[in-house]
Structures are given as C-alpha cells and as structure tokens.
Design an enzyme around this catalytic site. Sequence first.
Site, PDB file in Angstrom:
ATOM      1  N   PHE A 114       1.135  -1.533  -0.065  1.00 14.93           N
ATOM      2  CA  PHE A 114      -0.277  -0.259   0.011  1.00 14.93           C
ATOM      3  C   PHE A 114       0.832   1.319   0.314  1.00 14.93           C
ATOM      4  CE2 PHE A 114      -2.382   2.950   3.249  1.00 14.93           C
ATOM      5  CZ  PHE A 114      -3.390   3.596   2.020  1.00 14.93           C
TER       6      PHE A 114
ATOM      7  N   PRO B 280      21.509 -11.720   4.360  1.00 15.79           N
ATOM      8  CA  PRO B 280      22.623  -9.933   3.842  1.00 15.79           C
ATOM      9  C   PRO B 280      23.142 -10.112   2.986  1.00 15.79           C
ATOM     10  CG  PRO B 280      22.999 -11.488   6.475  1.00 15.79           C
ATOM     11  CD  PRO B 280      21.929 -11.683   5.751  1.00 15.79           C
TER      12      PRO B 280
ATOM     13  N   ASN C 263       9.016  -7.282  10.849  1.00 17.65           N
ATOM     14  CA  ASN C 263       9.311  -6.177  10.945  1.00 17.65           C
ATOM     15  C   ASN C 263      10.771  -6.158  11.717  1.00 17.65           C
ATOM     16  OD1 ASN C 263       6.563  -5.048   9.746  1.00 17.65           O
ATOM     17  ND2 ASN C 263       5.605  -6.788  11.716  1.00 17.65           N
TER      18      ASN C 263
ATOM     19  N   TYR D  49       2.753  -6.752  17.152  1.00 15.40           N
ATOM     20  CA  TYR D  49       3.006  -5.784  16.002  1.00 15.40           C
ATOM     21  C   TYR D  49       4.197  -4.153  16.670  1.00 15.40           C
ATOM     22  CZ  TYR D  49       2.339  -2.567  12.048  1.00 15.40           C
ATOM     23  OH  TYR D  49       2.706  -1.129  11.698  1.00 15.40           O
TER      24      TYR D  49
END
Length: 308
Positions: free
Chosen positions: A11, A53, A86, A136
């Site tokens: 989004f 990584p 996250n 979250y």
Amino acid sequence: MRILVLGATGFLGRHTASRLRALPGAHVRVAGRAPADGPPVAELPVDLAATGPERLAALLREAAPDAVVNCAGAVGGSAVTLTAVNARGPAVLCEALGAAAPDARLIHLGSAAEYGPAEARLPVGESAPARPLGLYGASKLAGTLAVTGSGLDAVVLRVFNPVGPGAPAASLPGRLAAELRRAGPDGRVRTGDLSAHRDFVDPRDVAEAVALAVTAPRPLPAVLNIGSGTARPVRDVAEGLLRAAGFTGPVGDRVAEDGDGSPRSAAVPWQQADITAAGRALDWVPRHSFADSLTDLWATVPATEPVP
C-alpha cells in the site's frame, strides 16, 4: 539519483514509488515479495523475511543505490511473520547496506504503534518513550532500533494511521470501505466500538515525506513522526466513507458498533502525532484533507453485488 524501494508492491510502497519516479533525474528500481496487480511491478524479487544479508548485499552492489527506501512490513499474521518482516528484515537490510552501500541514505517506515498509550491526550513527539502493547508494535520498534543503531545515514519515518486510495482490507478503513460497498445502498455493516481517536494521514503525504527525506541535503534526525497532527474518532472514517458514497442519513443507520472491537483500541484510546520535527527537518506538512482521503479511498473500492 538511483533509488531502490523495498516493499514497493504494498500500500505505502506503491504510493512511494510513484512519487519518487516523479523526482527530476531519479532512477527508481522497485523490489518486493510478489508482483503487484498494477504498477509498480516488483522488478527485483526480494523477501526481507527470508533473504540473508549476503544475498541482499549482492543485490545492493548491483543496484548501487544512492538511497534505499524500506516500505516492507507486516501488519498481521503469526508471531513468526511479524518478527521476521518487521524486526529481522530491517536488521538484515542494515547489515547488507553496511557491507555493500554504506554511503546510501536509508529511509525506513516505522509505525505509531511503537509508542503505545499516550499521556493525558497530549500529542506524542519523537522523544516520548516507546511502550508498544502488542507484538506488531514491538516488532516494528525492533526494526526501528536496528535502523537507528546501524551507524548508517538513516531516518525512520514513524507513520501514524494511513488512510487513502488503495487502503488494504487489513486496515480498518480498507475493510470498512469494502464492507460498506458489499452491503449496498440499503445494507448495514457491523463493527466494534469506533470511539477511539487516531491520527489519520494520507499515503500520498507519506510518500511526499519520503521524497523529501531522500533528497534532503543534510543528515536527518533518527526518527520523524509522519501524521496529520489531528486526532479524530475512528467513527469519522465511517461517516466520511458514507458521505463519499452519497449517503446523507445518520451513520448509525448504516453502521452498528455492537461487534467485537480491537483490543488495541481499548488499550490505546487516543493518539495524535506531534509533527513539528518533520516540518522543521523536511519542510513537510500534510496536504491532503481527511475528506479527500476518504473520497479517494471510496473511489478505489471495486463495485460488488450487494449481499442478499
């Protein structure tokens, strides 16, 4: 300027990539977990939740970016998903950038959920303690700490509640808009209590803040709030969507607030951003009105057959 946008199929990522492409002299490459239904399509398949990584560093060396924008994030799902996307994702990105493109500027999108409850209904500034209540918010805070502690030329744009065209069903505005569209002109939808106050910001204003952060000539503060600077009841989202749909009666005729609500709404009943620092550092102010954001959101909700 070479700009790499991660999470560009989401989004905020779509709005951000679109705005960055309009910058003079910008060469924007977009990366994400899957192709989008529309532009920008992810030309580079990257999943920060799973990529190591070393592999990401190889991609960064090939892209040679002057700036990297990380819009990748998960707002729901299992504990594994939330922490992988996250928390782990930004940590991997910072390690890879340090190895492959240490001079690139990193702009990372954080979340107002990192703050937790507000003190006495006061606007929350960047120096306020971060006290997330759920996984979250905690996972987003872990990502922020990875970025701010990386030693890179980096800034976290702590985004409050985005609302506008293309809002996903995972968000309350997107879900409510879709349910109202399905219900048709005479139907009702059921929600939880909508009295909690939130700071809603248009995704196009978020994208503008990213563009300003990319092109800012000087080092930026570690964290900047990106919101509207106004707290309003979530009920205003329902009212604005109904007005956009042409409904002129009482909101209660179309929306019943007797369903199960979000635990976070009760635990964080009021939140408003202090956006003074973003104005000072980026010369940024939100330009889109709340009404325009909801009108444009409603216009992007596909028409469906009413529920019988």
